[in-house]
Write an enzyme that holds these catalytic residues in place. Sequence first.
Site, PDB file in Angstrom:
ATOM      1  N   THR A 178      37.582 -71.972 -28.805  1.00 25.74           N
ATOM      2  CA  THR A 178      37.816 -73.069 -29.747  1.00 25.74           C
ATOM      3  C   THR A 178      36.621 -74.013 -29.814  1.00 25.74           C
ATOM      4  OG1 THR A 178      40.110 -72.953 -29.028  1.00 25.74           O
ATOM      5  CG2 THR A 178      39.497 -74.853 -30.343  1.00 25.74           C
ATOM      6  N   VAL A 179      36.135 -74.457 -28.663  1.00 21.84           N
ATOM      7  CA  VAL A 179      35.059 -75.450 -28.657  1.00 21.84           C
ATOM      8  C   VAL A 179      33.697 -74.793 -28.889  1.00 21.84           C
ATOM      9  CG1 VAL A 179      33.881 -77.212 -27.293  1.00 21.84           C
ATOM     10  CG2 VAL A 179      36.377 -77.030 -27.204  1.00 21.84           C
ATOM     11  N   LYS A 238      39.497 -86.998 -16.364  1.00 27.57           N
ATOM     12  CA  LYS A 238      38.643 -87.870 -17.183  1.00 27.57           C
ATOM     13  C   LYS A 238      38.387 -89.192 -16.472  1.00 27.57           C
ATOM     14  CE  LYS A 238      40.544 -85.649 -21.253  1.00 27.57           C
ATOM     15  NZ  LYS A 238      41.664 -85.702 -22.213  1.00 27.57           N
ATOM     16  N   GLY A 242      37.115 -86.132 -25.738  1.00 25.65           N
ATOM     17  CA  GLY A 242      36.573 -85.329 -26.843  1.00 25.65           C
ATOM     18  C   GLY A 242      35.526 -85.999 -27.709  1.00 25.65           C
ATOM     19  N   VAL A 297      35.059 -86.129 -21.684  1.00 22.17           N
ATOM     20  CA  VAL A 297      35.921 -87.313 -21.589  1.00 22.17           C
ATOM     21  C   VAL A 297      36.315 -87.768 -22.990  1.00 22.17           C
ATOM     22  CG1 VAL A 297      36.152 -89.655 -20.712  1.00 22.17           C
ATOM     23  CG2 VAL A 297      34.811 -87.976 -19.434  1.00 22.17           C
ATOM     24  N   GLU A 325      49.968 -77.063 -24.667  1.00 26.67           N
ATOM     25  CA  GLU A 325      49.845 -75.669 -24.245  1.00 26.67           C
ATOM     26  C   GLU A 325      51.228 -75.103 -23.914  1.00 26.67           C
ATOM     27  OE1 GLU A 325      46.750 -74.324 -23.931  1.00 26.67           O
ATOM     28  OE2 GLU A 325      45.701 -76.206 -24.323  1.00 26.67           O
ATOM     29  N   LYS A 369      35.874 -80.887 -18.000  1.00 24.00           N
ATOM     30  CA  LYS A 369      36.207 -82.034 -17.147  1.00 24.00           C
ATOM     31  C   LYS A 369      36.764 -81.613 -15.794  1.00 24.00           C
ATOM     32  CE  LYS A 369      38.394 -82.362 -20.598  1.00 24.00           C
ATOM     33  NZ  LYS A 369      39.174 -82.132 -21.823  1.00 24.00           N
ATOM     34  N   ILE A 420      35.175 -89.149 -28.695  1.00 19.11           N
ATOM     35  CA  ILE A 420      34.791 -90.559 -28.484  1.00 19.11           C
ATOM     36  C   ILE A 420      33.505 -90.629 -27.655  1.00 19.11           C
ATOM     37  CG2 ILE A 420      35.514 -92.775 -27.543  1.00 19.11           C
ATOM     38  CD1 ILE A 420      38.403 -91.927 -27.841  1.00 19.11           C
ATOM     39  N   ASP A 440      45.095 -83.829 -16.396  1.00 17.58           N
ATOM     40  CA  ASP A 440      43.967 -83.818 -17.331  1.00 17.58           C
ATOM     41  C   ASP A 440      43.389 -85.232 -17.486  1.00 17.58           C
ATOM     42  OD1 ASP A 440      42.478 -82.660 -19.817  1.00 17.58           O
ATOM     43  OD2 ASP A 440      43.616 -84.360 -20.606  1.00 17.58           O
TER      44      ASP A 440
END
Lengths: 438, 438
Positions: free
Chosen positions: B13-14, B219, B148, B146, B204, B119, B150, B215
Amino acid sequence: MENFNVAILGCGTVGSGVAKILLDMNHELVDRSGKKITLVKIVDLFPAKSASAYNLPLNLFCGGGKDLTPAEASQYIDEIIADQSIDLIVETIGGTGDFLFKVFIDALQAGKPVVTANKAMLAERGSAIFETSNANGAMLGFEAAVCGAIPVIRAISDGFAGDKVVEISGIMNGTSNYILTKMQDEGLDFDTALKMAQEAGYAEADPTLDVSGGDAGHKLCLLIKLAYGVEVDYNHLLIEGIQNIKKEDIDFANELGCNIKLICYARKMNGKIYAAVKPMMVKYDNLLSKVSGATNCVKLENKYTGHHMFVGKGAGSLETAGSIVSDIVFAAKYGYSKKMNAESDFELVDPDNFEFPYNITFSTADYPGITGLVTTAIGDELINIETVSHNRHGSNKTLFSLATMPCTLAQIKRAIGRIRAKAPNVLLDEPVILPILK
Amino acid sequence: MENFNVAILGCGTVGSGVAKILLDMNHELVDRSGKKITLVKIVDLFPAKSASAYNLPLNLFCGGGKDLTPAEASQYIDEIIADQSIDLIVETIGGTGDFLFKVFIDALQAGKPVVTANKAMLAERGSAIFETSNANGAMLGFEAAVCGAIPVIRAISDGFAGDKVVEISGIMNGTSNYILTKMQDEGLDFDTALKMAQEAGYAEADPTLDVSGGDAGHKLCLLIKLAYGVEVDYNHLLIEGIQNIKKEDIDFANELGCNIKLICYARKMNGKIYAAVKPMMVKYDNLLSKVSGATNCVKLENKYTGHHMFVGKGAGSLETAGSIVSDIVFAAKYGYSKKMNAESDFELVDPDNFEFPYNITFSTADYPGITGLVTTAIGDELINIETVSHNRHGSNKTLFSLATMPCTLAQIKRAIGRIRAKAPNVLLDEPVILPILK
């Protein structure tokens, strides 16, 4: 470790804050930049007075602490620009005069980075200054010039280096936002709220630049240049202030689920930049509507990373100084960085031909059939109506307000022409036309 | 113009978003960085599948587009690390395994900058990775790790280089915030809201890491390291998720003028860092309470520049990829930059001994005199009470809630002990204790 010597020109509210931070957290600044950052000289006409706010050591001031004549100060500034041992100049004198303009040019030509909060100078006479910065490889730092403490310049130039800004919308003048918040929350009229802003120290004795949108316009010019690479002539930017906003406009806004905010707006579309500073009705769902008091906020819509919002203090001694010191650290750490090239093919236009939903408030004589007259005229210009307010019948006039679906200001003006043609004396004032920001 | 060749490891995806942006806006990236940034290689096990989302050219994939065995992929990765012509590696494989850990170490030891959104790896095994980055002068870019999209990493490291972060409070997990928003706005219970989040693609199939706060904890570790220079052991960070939040807790929060949010919190005070991930009741006046849906938000309180808030998308393909590409441009433009030194004299503690106002909800048997019993016990621990809620009398239990003035969790626990001592069976469950964030 390499030295990095800093001189401050002008030690007022902001300059003295810069001196304080440079002295207070020198250890961290050296650690972060990898250079021995040292404040070596301050030029100010009245050192004793300027030093008092933060108890600055007088021996840092040129002349040893005694008051200077303008000629003496000018002489010291020339010496600093010529001094090879000084690595960066902080300009916190302010204003757009020729003397200061020459200081910028001379310092940058001498290869010295200049860091400033002077939005007026950069927006009105910035073209030659940016050019000199690039031609001589001398950094021009102006994080403090746009929304004081908010690191929006760093965000656009580096944080979003892998993206494109599509839209800017922001609250960039704390005084205006303070006044509008007071009008909204306490039902005050403009004059009373302005007086409170002055008493609270948020508005100058002459508040013109703030409430007229001029200050916000300076900031928008700089953001447009940075985000789109377009050189904007401040004098060609459409700027409307909040002087004419009335309590009744705020009531109509609330009825639509909106607050009125002074919005700096720019959007890149079809080879054009639509830009203006304007009071707008901002929907409660838009977080901009919730930003109250003297706070500033910049919203960005980016092509890849979507919507962003930055909220923080837009002014203040240490708030603005903090941004200047961050630019100093950046200059010490990374040196000069070329600014983006101008995309000269973009045209700046005011957004009258850009489609917003609008709210229009008509002040009319007592005229049975006004609703039909107005809505018919609007419909004849192919504008769809979203809502029609309840009329406010007063003793000698009636207020009547409606919100449209997206349309252009040109369409609305033509519709108003139709109303005037049908009933020449029915509209008592110019209708108040405010874009609605969703 | 100097070349700057980029390889992407892992094109999910990324990673595929990074490839798309590098290809789509290459002209601007070259202009902004002053280097010829080129995507030269992608390693992925299933090129055809990975290329399909954005129609990426298959010839960029190692192996020419055919599926790879893990052994082949590993071989290609080794070749890329050894390849002198490759200037930067994007790691978008994910996970914290030994193989990937070695990729980080090997690449950085080879002097290659690494940019990642990982992360978990940096929070759990980051110490050696950061050290290797510094020792070899190879940049480690983790803006994407951290929140995405921002640019909070850039803000703290450069935008606030002239300031000190005092407090961090933020909403850093979109899934949890989506679930809490659904519970708040639509009156759903946790399980139903979680199911909706999964259907909407925000959670998920195994949502544990999101809803348990893990998660968000990753961060927060990275932000603490960056803001305070403190190495945080993820396993020692106090982390509570939202699994146990009930509809009734949200009702009590609303009664106090609050929304419940999963908050990443850290504050530097008296030589200590108080930090935790916890559900908190956030006052409506605090803009954090208004951040809804899958959006992320980071608030900072700085020493000089005051309060700041950054709002944006915390996840998504192009959103996260945009941050990675910004790090690539930064690496190309400025090269390596040393990270701040650790201030090793700061101790990380969980905030149980830190004073918050708290809301405590007791689930009690029907017990006349419960209000007196509870408020007396609270008072005996020298806790001042702010408000007492209306009791909710149910068929087999009563809910009773009160908000305190600032006090410690230790005080509250002692007060609960007093209640239990006086009336052993009156408390039916563990009281729900939530800090109130003003």
